[in-house]
Design an enzyme around this catalytic site. Sequence first.
Site, PDB file in Angstrom:
ATOM      1  N   THR A   8      23.243  72.003 -67.286  1.00 62.91           N
ATOM      2  CA  THR A   8      23.463  72.392 -65.892  1.00 62.91           C
ATOM      3  C   THR A   8      24.513  73.498 -65.795  1.00 62.91           C
ATOM      4  OG1 THR A   8      22.989  70.114 -65.303  1.00 62.91           O
ATOM      5  CG2 THR A   8      24.012  71.455 -63.607  1.00 62.91           C
ATOM      6  N   VAL A  66      38.506  69.960 -64.015  1.00 64.32           N
ATOM      7  CA  VAL A  66      38.920  69.107 -62.887  1.00 64.32           C
ATOM      8  C   VAL A  66      38.486  69.778 -61.589  1.00 64.32           C
ATOM      9  CG1 VAL A  66      40.847  67.996 -61.689  1.00 64.32           C
ATOM     10  CG2 VAL A  66      40.960  68.328 -64.166  1.00 64.32           C
ATOM     11  N   GLU A 124      39.815  75.449 -66.326  1.00 69.07           N
ATOM     12  CA  GLU A 124      39.834  75.309 -64.860  1.00 69.07           C
ATOM     13  C   GLU A 124      38.695  74.400 -64.360  1.00 69.07           C
ATOM     14  OE1 GLU A 124      42.149  76.917 -62.375  1.00 69.07           O
ATOM     15  OE2 GLU A 124      41.178  75.170 -61.514  1.00 69.07           O
ATOM     16  N   ILE A 172      36.731  73.999 -57.668  1.00 69.26           N
ATOM     17  CA  ILE A 172      37.996  74.120 -56.911  1.00 69.26           C
ATOM     18  C   ILE A 172      39.093  74.668 -57.813  1.00 69.26           C
ATOM     19  CG2 ILE A 172      39.710  72.870 -55.531  1.00 69.26           C
ATOM     20  CD1 ILE A 172      37.702  70.565 -55.314  1.00 69.26           C
ATOM     21  N   LYS A 174      40.451  63.125 -65.326  1.00 69.55           N
ATOM     22  CA  LYS A 174      40.865  64.277 -64.509  1.00 69.55           C
ATOM     23  C   LYS A 174      42.308  64.136 -64.034  1.00 69.55           C
ATOM     24  CE  LYS A 174      36.131  65.280 -63.022  1.00 69.55           C
ATOM     25  NZ  LYS A 174      35.113  64.967 -62.014  1.00 69.55           N
ATOM     26  N   GLY A 192      35.542  70.699 -60.494  1.00 67.75           N
ATOM     27  CA  GLY A 192      34.425  71.652 -60.535  1.00 67.75           C
ATOM     28  C   GLY A 192      34.857  73.060 -60.148  1.00 67.75           C
ATOM     29  N   GLU A 243      25.138  60.299 -62.890  1.00 66.85           N
ATOM     30  CA  GLU A 243      24.524  60.368 -64.217  1.00 66.85           C
ATOM     31  C   GLU A 243      23.481  59.251 -64.297  1.00 66.85           C
ATOM     32  OE1 GLU A 243      25.852  62.782 -66.144  1.00 66.85           O
ATOM     33  OE2 GLU A 243      27.442  63.165 -64.709  1.00 66.85           O
TER      34      GLU A 243
HETATM   35  N1  HSE Z   1      30.020  63.198 -62.501  1.00 67.38           N
HETATM   36  C1  HSE Z   1      31.073  64.041 -62.034  1.00 67.38           C
HETATM   37  C2  HSE Z   1      31.244  63.863 -60.535  1.00 67.38           C
HETATM   38  C3  HSE Z   1      30.730  65.479 -62.375  1.00 67.38           C
HETATM   39  O1  HSE Z   1      30.411  63.202 -59.907  1.00 67.38           O
HETATM   40  O2  HSE Z   1      32.228  64.327 -59.972  1.00 67.38           O
HETATM   41  C4  HSE Z   1      31.886  66.422 -62.382  1.00 67.38           C
HETATM   42  O3  HSE Z   1      32.876  66.078 -63.302  1.00 67.38           O
END
Ligand code: HSE
Length: 403
Positions: free
Chosen positions: A11, A128, A125, A132, A201, A130, A186
């Site tokens: 992804t 943590v 970066e 942001i 995180k 995504g 997931e």
């Molecule tokens: N599985 C994670 C989430 C993906 O839902 O935030 C990003 O780390």
Amino acid sequence: MANIAIMGFGTVGSGVFDIIRRIPEILKRNANGEEIVVKHILDIRDFSDHENAGLFTKKFEDILNDSSVSVVVEVMGGLHPAYEFTKELLMSGKSVVTSNKELVATYGTELLQLALEKNENYLFEASVGGGIPVIRPIHQCLTANRVLRIAGILNGTTNYILNEMINKGKTFDDALKDAQAKGYAEKNPAADIEGHDACRKIAILASLASRRFVDYNNIVTEGIVDISLSDVKYAEAAGCVIKLIGYAEFAEDDRLYSIVCPMVISKTSPLACVDDVYNAVMVTGDSVGDVMFYGKGAGKLPTASAVVADVIDAVKHSERSKKIAWTDVGYNFMISPDEKKFSYFIRTSATREKIKEVFDIKQIYDIGIDGEIGFITEPVAESEIQKKTEALGSVLSSIRVME
Ligand code: HSE
């Protein structure tokens, strides 16, 4: 021109490739005139039908031994072989950019130190929040502060589930199925719903803020699997919502209290408005006060946005390390869970009289569910709440309240 390689075409990796192909001129301008060119893509799967099939390789050595490649994107996920590959790349004089929070939280101390020694960069970066920006702000913009607290909604999947329960009245199981159908969770959602993803995180953010390695194994981690629709309704009655919070509080003596757990938070908190798969990180500094970083915490393009920005940063700093690092101080600086007091939201089938015998409370919430009521306790230590809930008996749930 800067040649790069991408390891992992899932992804995030495909998102990185998309961005680089879609806006090459903007990236070039932002990289001080260096064109970003993808020279190799490493993936064990077959991409012979891909329009850029010639870029794909299954051999890591094709990247390692290509001296024209200066920056490598590691978005393979997992610890192995990502750790070994990253180490070899840094040793060979290449910078590495990653979204792999598990790797950063586990081997970050060593990999950051190695990058320093080799005068290269190891940038993370995207690990943590995504898309942001939160790593750079903590590492750079907030350094004139003693960080007092970091509290964040750090997992999009669990936030989506809680949001569906809060706003649409779905049960946990139905909301989880929905999250899986939409591709947020997931296939095995344990890392999300049991809090492990958020734990890694907050460990990274706490390490960065304190410049000391915070081992995620020392962070108490509770997920949202036991949160019921009734809990959510009682929280609503109290003017609150329930969120999975990654929490780190830095004491004046430099010790750290950290936990990941569902918390009841007032609707007046900016964190309460963070809906859907969005993430938010609130950092409190002694000079700046509260600052909040908000945005999409997961997903292809948001995460790739942070990765590509790191690539540009690595290209711009090809001659020097950005000196991001934390050290393993070798002693335990974690505050034991029992030293920290929280108020607790309790749902119980005990009588009002019994509640008042055990707790000093101001208000009882009755939302019309037969045989149960809810209330919020005074701030108490963990051992004390255990004793008190045992004395009360009939406790249906007990959730910490964030100040
Ligand atoms: N599985 C994670 C989430 C993906 O839902 O935030 C990003 O780390």
